[in-house]
Design a protein around this motif. Structure first.
Motif, PDB file in Angstrom:
ATOM      1  N   TYR A  31      14.357  28.899  53.685  1.00 30.57           N
ATOM      2  CA  TYR A  31      14.354  29.970  52.703  1.00 30.57           C
ATOM      3  C   TYR A  31      13.682  29.537  51.407  1.00 30.57           C
ATOM      4  CZ  TYR A  31      17.412  32.658  55.681  1.00 30.57           C
ATOM      5  OH  TYR A  31      17.909  33.374  56.731  1.00 30.57           O
ATOM      6  N   TYR A  33      12.510  31.279  47.415  1.00 36.62           N
ATOM      7  CA  TYR A  33      12.851  32.365  46.502  1.00 36.62           C
ATOM      8  C   TYR A  33      11.983  32.284  45.248  1.00 36.62           C
ATOM      9  CZ  TYR A  33      17.180  31.642  49.218  1.00 36.62           C
ATOM     10  OH  TYR A  33      18.088  31.460  50.218  1.00 36.62           O
ATOM     11  N   TYR A  48      12.086  36.969  48.165  1.00 38.54           N
ATOM     12  CA  TYR A  48      12.448  35.765  48.897  1.00 38.54           C
ATOM     13  C   TYR A  48      11.949  35.876  50.328  1.00 38.54           C
ATOM     14  CZ  TYR A  48      16.536  38.485  50.491  1.00 38.54           C
ATOM     15  OH  TYR A  48      17.359  39.445  51.023  1.00 38.54           O
ATOM     16  N   TYR A  50      12.384  34.040  54.501  1.00 36.12           N
ATOM     17  CA  TYR A  50      13.072  33.106  55.392  1.00 36.12           C
ATOM     18  C   TYR A  50      12.142  32.454  56.406  1.00 36.12           C
ATOM     19  CZ  TYR A  50      13.697  37.372  58.273  1.00 36.12           C
ATOM     20  OH  TYR A  50      13.530  38.542  58.978  1.00 36.12           O
ATOM     21  N   ARG A  97      20.486  30.586  55.225  1.00 32.69           N
ATOM     22  CA  ARG A  97      20.510  31.895  54.596  1.00 32.69           C
ATOM     23  C   ARG A  97      21.752  32.107  53.775  1.00 32.69           C
ATOM     24  NH1 ARG A  97      21.605  36.809  58.503  1.00 32.69           N
ATOM     25  NH2 ARG A  97      22.771  37.465  56.695  1.00 32.69           N
ATOM     26  N   ALA A  98      22.817  31.476  54.120  1.00 36.11           N
ATOM     27  CA  ALA A  98      24.067  31.717  53.422  1.00 36.11           C
ATOM     28  C   ALA A  98      24.742  30.409  53.077  1.00 36.11           C
ATOM     29  CB  ALA A  98      24.990  32.549  54.314  1.00 36.11           C
ATOM     30  N   ASN A  99      25.482  30.441  51.997  1.00 37.14           N
ATOM     31  CA  ASN A  99      26.289  29.294  51.606  1.00 37.14           C
ATOM     32  C   ASN A  99      25.483  28.011  51.496  1.00 37.14           C
ATOM     33  OD1 ASN A  99      28.303  31.185  51.869  1.00 37.14           O
ATOM     34  ND2 ASN A  99      28.941  30.475  53.873  1.00 37.14           N
ATOM     35  N   SER A 100      24.266  28.159  51.040  1.00 38.64           N
ATOM     36  CA  SER A 100      23.408  26.992  50.870  1.00 38.64           C
ATOM     37  C   SER A 100      23.125  26.771  49.406  1.00 38.64           C
ATOM     38  CB  SER A 100      22.092  27.169  51.613  1.00 38.64           C
ATOM     39  OG  SER A 100      22.263  27.103  52.997  1.00 38.64           O
ATOM     40  N   ASP A 101      22.840  25.575  49.072  1.00 43.17           N
ATOM     41  CA  ASP A 101      22.504  25.234  47.703  1.00 43.17           C
ATOM     42  C   ASP A 101      21.005  25.297  47.494  1.00 43.17           C
ATOM     43  OD1 ASP A 101      24.986  22.736  48.117  1.00 43.17           O
ATOM     44  OD2 ASP A 101      25.218  24.715  47.195  1.00 43.17           O
ATOM     45  N   TYR A 102      20.643  25.672  46.302  1.00 44.45           N
ATOM     46  CA  TYR A 102      19.237  25.802  45.957  1.00 44.45           C
ATOM     47  C   TYR A 102      18.685  24.530  45.376  1.00 44.45           C
ATOM     48  CZ  TYR A 102      19.055  30.921  46.272  1.00 44.45           C
ATOM     49  OH  TYR A 102      19.050  32.217  46.707  1.00 44.45           O
TER      50      TYR A 102
ATOM     51  N   TYR B  32      31.139  31.816  48.951  1.00 44.10           N
ATOM     52  CA  TYR B  32      30.623  30.518  48.505  1.00 44.10           C
ATOM     53  C   TYR B  32      30.262  30.660  47.051  1.00 44.10           C
ATOM     54  CZ  TYR B  32      27.853  26.228  48.422  1.00 44.10           C
ATOM     55  OH  TYR B  32      27.369  24.986  48.149  1.00 44.10           O
ATOM     56  N   TYR B  36      25.722  25.973  38.780  1.00 42.12           N
ATOM     57  CA  TYR B  36      24.519  25.240  38.435  1.00 42.12           C
ATOM     58  C   TYR B  36      24.536  24.974  36.934  1.00 42.12           C
ATOM     59  CZ  TYR B  36      22.597  26.392  43.014  1.00 42.12           C
ATOM     60  OH  TYR B  36      22.390  26.499  44.368  1.00 42.12           O
ATOM     61  N   ARG B  51      34.416  26.751  48.223  1.00 43.69           N
ATOM     62  CA  ARG B  51      34.593  27.816  49.200  1.00 43.69           C
ATOM     63  C   ARG B  51      36.030  28.310  49.122  1.00 43.69           C
ATOM     64  NH1 ARG B  51      29.989  27.336  52.333  1.00 43.69           N
ATOM     65  NH2 ARG B  51      29.056  25.269  52.312  1.00 43.69           N
ATOM     66  N   SER B  93      27.699  33.893  46.870  1.00 46.91           N
ATOM     67  CA  SER B  93      26.967  34.397  48.031  1.00 46.91           C
ATOM     68  C   SER B  93      27.942  34.553  49.188  1.00 46.91           C
ATOM     69  CB  SER B  93      25.822  33.459  48.426  1.00 46.91           C
ATOM     70  OG  SER B  93      26.328  32.218  48.879  1.00 46.91           O
ATOM     71  N   GLY B  94      27.478  35.269  50.213  1.00 46.84           N
ATOM     72  CA  GLY B  94      28.342  35.499  51.356  1.00 46.84           C
ATOM     73  C   GLY B  94      27.588  35.360  52.659  1.00 46.84           C
ATOM     74  N   TYR B  99      24.061  37.769  51.510  1.00 53.24           N
ATOM     75  CA  TYR B  99      23.989  36.322  51.570  1.00 53.24           C
ATOM     76  C   TYR B  99      23.170  35.711  50.461  1.00 53.24           C
ATOM     77  CZ  TYR B  99      19.311  36.814  53.542  1.00 53.24           C
ATOM     78  OH  TYR B  99      18.006  37.126  53.738  1.00 53.24           O
TER      79      TYR B  99
END
Lengths: 113, 113
Positions: A31, A33, A48, A50, A97-102, B32, B36, B51, B93-94, B99
């Protein structure tokens, strides 16, 4: 070292001008953005993606196009730049896509005069 | 519609004090919550995340307290240091259709020596 690299760091253009902001990530993330950051508004999502060839609309897409040419490269296009698009632009990537850190790039500061 | 709200907008504390930054959200499907931080002229970077399976997450001097019923969370910075001076963003996010992370507008923290 995994990273997100943006170019240029600074850009000045005239109203009505054509601008392309570039972003490359070496994180092997799916992903990517594009955000803009303005005082009082925080970070607002423009577009964004994917994966290569995919594009999703963000929260503030008007006046912007984007293209994901490869897994690594994501471009933001301003075809008729306006002063309201003067901002600090950040590219970011995430693994999932979800619950990830940027992971954010260092930003591009754009001035439209 | 602002789905993630942060307060206060700005906060000043003395070195050694505990800074408390607040965040609330509207969408109960968010699952989540990363925080930052962003130093002047730098890009945002992940500080700590939680979480909803847990109501507390600790990392050194930084602790997130999470209240799922009230849809609120807070970031506590104990023994604040001048080097903690930054803007802090709460995000959510979800796993479902929402998401993509939504960021709050941020809290600007200044720690005076």
């Amino acid at each position: 070292e995994a990273a997100v690299t943006q170019s240029p760091r600074n850009k000045v253009t005239v109203t009505g001008g054509n601008v392309t902001l570039s972003c490359r990530q070496t994180n092997s993330h799916n992903y990517m953005y594009w955000y803009r950051q303005d005082t009082g508004h925080g970070l607002r999502l423009i577009h964004y993606s994917y994966g290569a060839g995919n594009l999703q609309i963000g929260d503030v897409p008007d006046g912007y196009k984007a293209t994901r040419t490869t897994q690594e490269d994501f471009f933001l296009l301003l075809e008729l730049a306006s002063p309201s698009q003067t901002s600090l632009y950040f590219c970011a990537s995430s693994e999932d896509r979800a619950n990830s850190d940027y992971t954010f790039g260092s930003g591009t500061r754009l001035l439209v005069i | 519609q602002q789905q993630v709200r942060q307060s206060p907008q700005s906060l000043t504390v003395w070195e050694g004090e505990t800074a408390i930054l607040n965040c609330s959200y509207e969408d109960s499907t968010f699952d989540y919550f990363p925080w930052y931080w962003q130093f002047p002229r730098e890009s945002p970077a992940l500080l700590i995340a939680i979480r909803p399976v847990s109501n507390k997450k600790e990392d050194g001097r930084f602790t997130i307290f999470f209240n799922k019923r009230e849809k609120k969370l807070s970031l506590h910075i104990t023994d604040s240091q001048p080097g903690d001076s930054a803007t802090y963003f709460c995000a959510a996010s979800g796993s479902g259709g929402n998401y993509k992370p939504t960021f709050g507008k941020g809290t600007s923290l200044v720690v005076h020596p």
